[in-house]
Scaffold this motif. Structure first.
Motif, PDB file in Angstrom:
ATOM      1  N   SER A   1       0.838  -1.360   0.147  1.00 17.40           N
ATOM      2  CA  SER A   1       0.070  -0.061   0.161  1.00 17.40           C
ATOM      3  C   SER A   1       0.920   1.242   0.105  1.00 17.40           C
ATOM      4  CB  SER A   1      -0.622   0.061   1.207  1.00 17.40           C
ATOM      5  OG  SER A   1      -1.787  -1.114   1.159  1.00 17.40           O
TER       6      SER A   1
ATOM      7  N   VAL B   1      -7.738   3.987   5.221  1.00 15.38           N
ATOM      8  CA  VAL B   1      -7.198   2.771   5.022  1.00 15.38           C
ATOM      9  C   VAL B   1      -8.491   1.583   5.559  1.00 15.38           C
ATOM     10  CG1 VAL B   1      -5.671   1.377   6.487  1.00 15.38           C
ATOM     11  CG2 VAL B   1      -5.501   3.960   6.492  1.00 15.38           C
TER      12      VAL B   1
ATOM     13  N   ILE C   1       8.238  13.201  -1.586  1.00 23.02           N
ATOM     14  CA  ILE C   1       8.001  12.439  -0.756  1.00 23.02           C
ATOM     15  C   ILE C   1       9.175  11.491   0.035  1.00 23.02           C
ATOM     16  CG2 ILE C   1       6.250  10.468  -0.095  1.00 23.02           C
ATOM     17  CD1 ILE C   1       4.388  11.633  -2.006  1.00 23.02           C
TER      18      ILE C   1
ATOM     19  N   ARG D   1      -2.969  10.576   9.595  1.00 18.97           N
ATOM     20  CA  ARG D   1      -4.354   9.938   9.019  1.00 18.97           C
ATOM     21  C   ARG D   1      -4.110   8.281   8.713  1.00 18.97           C
ATOM     22  NH1 ARG D   1      -6.563  13.715   4.872  1.00 18.97           N
ATOM     23  NH2 ARG D   1      -4.821  15.256   5.270  1.00 18.97           N
ATOM     24  N   HIS D   2      -2.899   8.061   8.231  1.00 21.77           N
ATOM     25  CA  HIS D   2      -2.781   6.782   7.642  1.00 21.77           C
ATOM     26  C   HIS D   2      -2.338   5.817   8.701  1.00 21.77           C
ATOM     27  CE1 HIS D   2      -3.507   6.929   3.648  1.00 21.77           C
ATOM     28  NE2 HIS D   2      -2.818   7.985   3.402  1.00 21.77           N
TER      29      HIS D   2
ATOM     30  N   TRP E   1       3.019  12.693  -5.136  1.00 22.56           N
ATOM     31  CA  TRP E   1       2.094  11.413  -5.282  1.00 22.56           C
ATOM     32  C   TRP E   1       1.848  11.253  -6.583  1.00 22.56           C
ATOM     33  CZ3 TRP E   1      -2.696  11.349  -7.908  1.00 22.56           C
ATOM     34  CH2 TRP E   1      -3.127  10.119  -7.921  1.00 22.56           C
TER      35      TRP E   1
ATOM     36  N   SER F   1      -4.208  -0.132  -5.719  1.00 19.95           N
ATOM     37  CA  SER F   1      -4.049  -1.008  -4.488  1.00 19.95           C
ATOM     38  C   SER F   1      -4.602  -2.234  -4.558  1.00 19.95           C
ATOM     39  CB  SER F   1      -4.705   0.105  -3.327  1.00 19.95           C
ATOM     40  OG  SER F   1      -4.796  -0.759  -2.106  1.00 19.95           O
TER      41      SER F   1
ATOM     42  N   LEU G   1      -5.657  -2.603   2.196  1.00 16.39           N
ATOM     43  CA  LEU G   1      -6.127  -1.644   0.894  1.00 16.39           C
ATOM     44  C   LEU G   1      -6.011  -0.077   1.611  1.00 16.39           C
ATOM     45  CD1 LEU G   1      -8.727  -3.882   0.065  1.00 16.39           C
ATOM     46  CD2 LEU G   1      -7.041  -3.145  -1.729  1.00 16.39           C
ATOM     47  N   VAL G   2      -5.628   0.724   0.735  1.00 19.87           N
ATOM     48  CA  VAL G   2      -5.358   2.257   1.065  1.00 19.87           C
ATOM     49  C   VAL G   2      -5.919   3.129  -0.126  1.00 19.87           C
ATOM     50  CG1 VAL G   2      -3.737   4.014   1.456  1.00 19.87           C
ATOM     51  CG2 VAL G   2      -3.499   1.831   2.586  1.00 19.87           C
ATOM     52  N   ASN G   3      -6.442   4.294   0.335  1.00 20.96           N
ATOM     53  CA  ASN G   3      -6.648   5.181  -0.607  1.00 20.96           C
ATOM     54  C   ASN G   3      -6.165   6.838  -0.132  1.00 20.96           C
ATOM     55  OD1 ASN G   3      -7.944   6.341  -3.206  1.00 20.96           O
ATOM     56  ND2 ASN G   3      -9.109   7.491  -2.024  1.00 20.96           N
ATOM     57  N   THR G   4      -5.629   7.614  -1.025  1.00 22.13           N
ATOM     58  CA  THR G   4      -5.519   8.951  -0.867  1.00 22.13           C
ATOM     59  C   THR G   4      -5.896   9.673  -2.078  1.00 22.13           C
ATOM     60  OG1 THR G   4      -3.423   8.246   0.413  1.00 22.13           O
ATOM     61  CG2 THR G   4      -3.953  10.679   0.103  1.00 22.13           C
TER      62      THR G   4
ATOM     63  N   GLY H   1      -7.734   7.641   8.642  1.00 22.75           N
ATOM     64  CA  GLY H   1      -8.109   8.277   7.527  1.00 22.75           C
ATOM     65  C   GLY H   1      -8.834   9.644   7.482  1.00 22.75           C
TER      66      GLY H   1
ATOM     67  N   PHE I   1      -5.663   5.460  -7.152  1.00 26.51           N
ATOM     68  CA  PHE I   1      -5.292   4.811  -6.211  1.00 26.51           C
ATOM     69  C   PHE I   1      -5.702   3.766  -5.554  1.00 26.51           C
ATOM     70  CE2 PHE I   1      -2.292   6.707  -2.547  1.00 26.51           C
ATOM     71  CZ  PHE I   1      -2.328   5.480  -1.829  1.00 26.51           C
TER      72      PHE I   1
ATOM     73  N   ALA J   1      -8.258  10.519   2.938  1.00 31.36           N
ATOM     74  CA  ALA J   1      -7.439   9.436   3.039  1.00 31.36           C
ATOM     75  C   ALA J   1      -8.419   7.994   3.695  1.00 31.36           C
ATOM     76  CB  ALA J   1      -6.251   9.614   3.911  1.00 31.36           C
TER      77      ALA J   1
ATOM     78  N   SER K   1      -6.952  16.780   0.950  1.00 28.99           N
ATOM     79  CA  SER K   1      -6.858  15.517   0.696  1.00 28.99           C
ATOM     80  C   SER K   1      -8.063  14.609   1.639  1.00 28.99           C
ATOM     81  CB  SER K   1      -5.399  14.904   0.946  1.00 28.99           C
ATOM     82  OG  SER K   1      -5.265  15.096   2.182  1.00 28.99           O
TER      83      SER K   1
ATOM     84  N   LEU L   1     -10.570  13.624   6.223  1.00 28.50           N
ATOM     85  CA  LEU L   1     -10.020  14.783   5.589  1.00 28.50           C
ATOM     86  C   LEU L   1      -9.070  15.774   6.177  1.00 28.50           C
ATOM     87  CD1 LEU L   1     -13.927  15.734   5.088  1.00 28.50           C
ATOM     88  CD2 LEU L   1     -12.436  15.178   3.044  1.00 28.50           C
TER      89      LEU L   1
ATOM     90  N   SER M   1       2.291   3.492  -3.320  1.00 28.14           N
ATOM     91  CA  SER M   1       1.338   4.268  -4.242  1.00 28.14           C
ATOM     92  C   SER M   1       2.059   5.812  -3.747  1.00 28.14           C
ATOM     93  CB  SER M   1       0.056   4.090  -3.875  1.00 28.14           C
ATOM     94  OG  SER M   1      -0.160   2.691  -4.016  1.00 28.14           O
ATOM     95  N   CYS M   2       2.386   5.982  -2.796  1.00 27.58           N
ATOM     96  CA  CYS M   2       3.163   7.221  -2.398  1.00 27.58           C
ATOM     97  C   CYS M   2       4.529   7.553  -2.252  1.00 27.58           C
ATOM     98  CB  CYS M   2       2.254   7.858  -1.038  1.00 27.58           C
ATOM     99  SG  CYS M   2       0.642   8.173  -1.506  1.00 27.58           S
TER     100      CYS M   2
ATOM    101  N   TYR N   1      -5.750  13.304  -3.597  1.00 26.91           N
ATOM    102  CA  TYR N   1      -5.489  14.662  -3.284  1.00 26.91           C
ATOM    103  C   TYR N   1      -6.316  15.542  -4.122  1.00 26.91           C
ATOM    104  CZ  TYR N   1      -1.370  13.699  -0.513  1.00 26.91           C
ATOM    105  OH  TYR N   1      -0.470  13.312   0.520  1.00 26.91           O
TER     106      TYR N   1
END
Ligand SMILES: Cc1cc2nc3c(=O)[nH]c(=O)nc-3n(C[C@H](O)[C@H](O)[C@H](O)COP(=O)(O)OP(=O)(O)OC[C@H]3O[C@@H](n4cnc5c(N)ncnc54)[C@H](O)[C@@H]3O)c2cc1C
Lengths: 113, 431
Positions: free
Chosen positions: A43, B384, A58, A88-89, B421, B342, B365-368, B399, B338, B382, B380, B401, A46-47, B370
């Protein structure tokens, strides 16, 4: 979601928790790769770039030690260390998961060499 | 319930009936004696498909991986709004398959899959070629429901009212129209109802078009006619618009005149429940469904999207076929590049384990996402995600805002990280 599916998901989760590093060999990986650590770590790429090699501003993980990475992630999680998005992650992972991620990126560069 | 399921029950489940095929273990054991080099075919070289192809080869170089994608150059939707805002060029959002081919030894075929034979495990290409697989990954993105808006069609999209929701010629057309518009003109953007690709996309677009207009055509206005009552990152966008583009962007919810009933491309107008609105540039983003090939292959249910098992993204309709990206239903995950990437990695890892006779590990699994509101003003969201007995859910407490009270330093840092990113995800997928 059907009951059968639910049962299956529960089963996979229990099984996943019991998968240990070393027992499953992937073709290009060494015996040290823990499959759970690997899936968690994918995961991040991706960044932070494939294998943690960032090509941008980054931060990279590549070449950093597991101890450093574990500490950084835990500090993001607790809020001790400021960041825009990592706080946040990091909250999405248990301490054990953080340890696995740190172990993956802390050793992937050794495995690659 | 099943949290305490025993190992014995697990094995029983895994190797019986529906459970076995839902995990794909049934399909695996049927082919357990097959040749060493297992074949995976990937349909679509976008965010999901290219990620899966690369990570399959990274995990197991002995696999034979074929990626089928008609475009030699893939223009990414991410950052296509930046192009409209004058902050990036088309060249900077162009990706290609050279590294996948040369470094990762993925076989890339510049072709289109026209049909899938799930019984014979083959796909047929437009060129007439037939390719066999042991596992198929389908990541075709979206298709547009042009019929949903009267007067709108593919032809209208390609001539007068671009959707620009697939990057490439559509982006260029919308940009050309913006450049040709007079100062004092009106841009209308019509976002669709949920679910659709990139929930913050239309609002980032409004922001970056405003950035262009503010510099070049400051008397112009943007009107958003929305099919929804609220939208992604609404508070952050609204605040950003007030700060950077005061009075320039107006948003109307569905119930306050935003719902678009039809368009009249010769009069360049949009007809809402409250009457017609004329625009100089009109960007209609139609409702969406899974990419066409997912329908052809029978992978779609009545929702228009593909149901999948959230462990390995294997289709709940056809075992042996995995669906990832915008086309699949992935629980709490949004339809983003994203998320698609993932999912591509999780699927690659699951397939490799299945080939080795192992059960996939629980996915992570993840998402961000922007969004750029102005050149130095980024926000952004995010997430998880983990697997529970209810499928893929977001992990509570993680996660979320960019805070509403974020200071200028944070907003500017997020804009910088957005750029970072893009470079890293592009490298992680195609580089
Ligand atoms: C304006 C805009 C901005 C966005 N910004 C962001 C962002 O900042 N961050 C983010 O994460 N996401 C963003 N997205 C969303 C992102 O683009 C999609 O979610 C992502 O592309 C989905 O990946 P995919 O693999 O499902 O589909 P795609 O990336 O669209 O790839 C599908 C590919 O499959 C190919 N294909 C289709 N059918 C066939 C066939 N039959 N045979 C062979 N090939 C086929 C297509 O040619 C295409 O290349 C944005 C979207 C838009 C529209």
């Amino acid at each position: 979601m059907g009951e059968k599916m639910k049962l299956l998901l529960a089963a996979v989760m229990v099984f996943a928790a019991s998968v240990h590093g070393g027992s499953e060999l992937m073709a290009d990986e060494t015996a040290a790769v823990n499959p759970r650590g690997q899936i968690l770590a994918f995961s991040c790429a991706s960044c932070h770039g494939t294998d943690g090699k960032s090509v941008s501003i980054i931060p990279s993980f590549y070449g950093k030690s597991p101890e450093y990475l574990e500490m950084a992630l835990k500090d993001f999680k607790s809020g001790k260390r400021y960041s825009t998005v990592m706080m946040r992650h990091a909250k999405g992972y248990t301490d054990e998961e953080i340890r696995l991620i740190a172990e993956y990126y802390g050793t992937v560069w050794q495995n690659n060499n | 319930m099943g949290q305490n399921i025993s190992r014995r029950d697990f094995s029983k489940l895994l190797f019986t009936g529906a459970a076995g095929s839902a995990l794909g273990v049934g399909a695996f054991s049927r082919r357990a004696g097959a040749a060493n080099s297992r074949r995976v075919v990937v349909v679509g070289g976008g965010f999901g498909g290219a990620s899966a192809a690369k990570y399959l080869k990274k995990l197991d170089p002995s696999l034979s991986v074929t990626l089928i994608e008609p475009k030699a150059v893939f223009y990414t939707c991410p950052f296509s709004n930046w192009v409209l805002g004058g902050l990036k060029t088309m060249q900077e959002i162009a990706q290609n398959y050279a590294v996948l081919k040369n470094r990762y030894k993925v076989v890339v075929l510049a072709d289109t899959v026209v049909s899938v034979d799930g019984l014979k495990s083959t796909v047929k290409l437009k060129s007439g070629k037939v390719v066999g697989y042991d596992r198929l990954i389908v990541s075709p993105g979206i298709d547009f429901d042009f019929e949903a808006i009267e007067g709108y069609s593919k032809k209208v999209a390609e001539s007068k009212m671009p959707h620009a929701y697939e990057a490439g010629p559509q982006t260029v057309l919308l940009q050309k129209q913006l450049h040709g518009m007079k100062d004092g003109g009106k841009v209308i953007i019509c976002p669709p109802s949920n679910p659709f690709r990139c929930p913050p996309g239309p609002y980032e677009r409004a922001s970056l078009i405003a950035n262009y207009l503010k510099e070049k055509k400051p008397k112009s206005k943007i009107l958003i006619l929305d099919a929804k009552e609220k939208f992604s990152k609404q508070g952050l966008f609204t605040k950003g618009w007030e700060r950077l583009y005061p009075g320039m962007i107006e948003w109307r919810s569905a119930s306050t005149g935003g719902r678009v009933l039809s368009v009249d491309s010769s009069a360049m107008s949009v007809i809402t429940e409250f009457g017609p609105e004329k625009g100089d540039v009109i960007n209609v983003i139609p409702p969406q469904r899974a990419g066409k090939i997912a329908f052809e292959a029978g992978l779609v249910d009545s929702s228009g999207w593909c149901p999948v098992n959230p462990i390995s993204f294997e289709s709940l309709i056809h075992p042996g076929i995995h669906v990832i990206g915008d086309a699949c239903m992935a629980g709490a995950m949004p339809k983003s590049g994203f998320a698609a990437s993932s999912q591509g990695k999780v699927t690659a890892a699951a397939i490799v384990r299945l080939f080795h006779g192992d059960v996939p590990v629980a996915p992570s699994l993840v998402n961000t996402c922007y969004s750029l509101i102005g050149p130095g003003y980024g926000v952004s969201v995010a997430g998880v995600y983990k697997l529970t007995t209810d499928g893929i859910v977001s992990i509570k407490g993680a996660g979320g805002l960019t805070p509403m009270d974020a200071d200028d330093d944070q907003l500017s840092e997020e804009a910088t990280f957005a750029r970072g990113w893009y470079n890293n995800i592009a490298q992680d997928i195609w580089g």
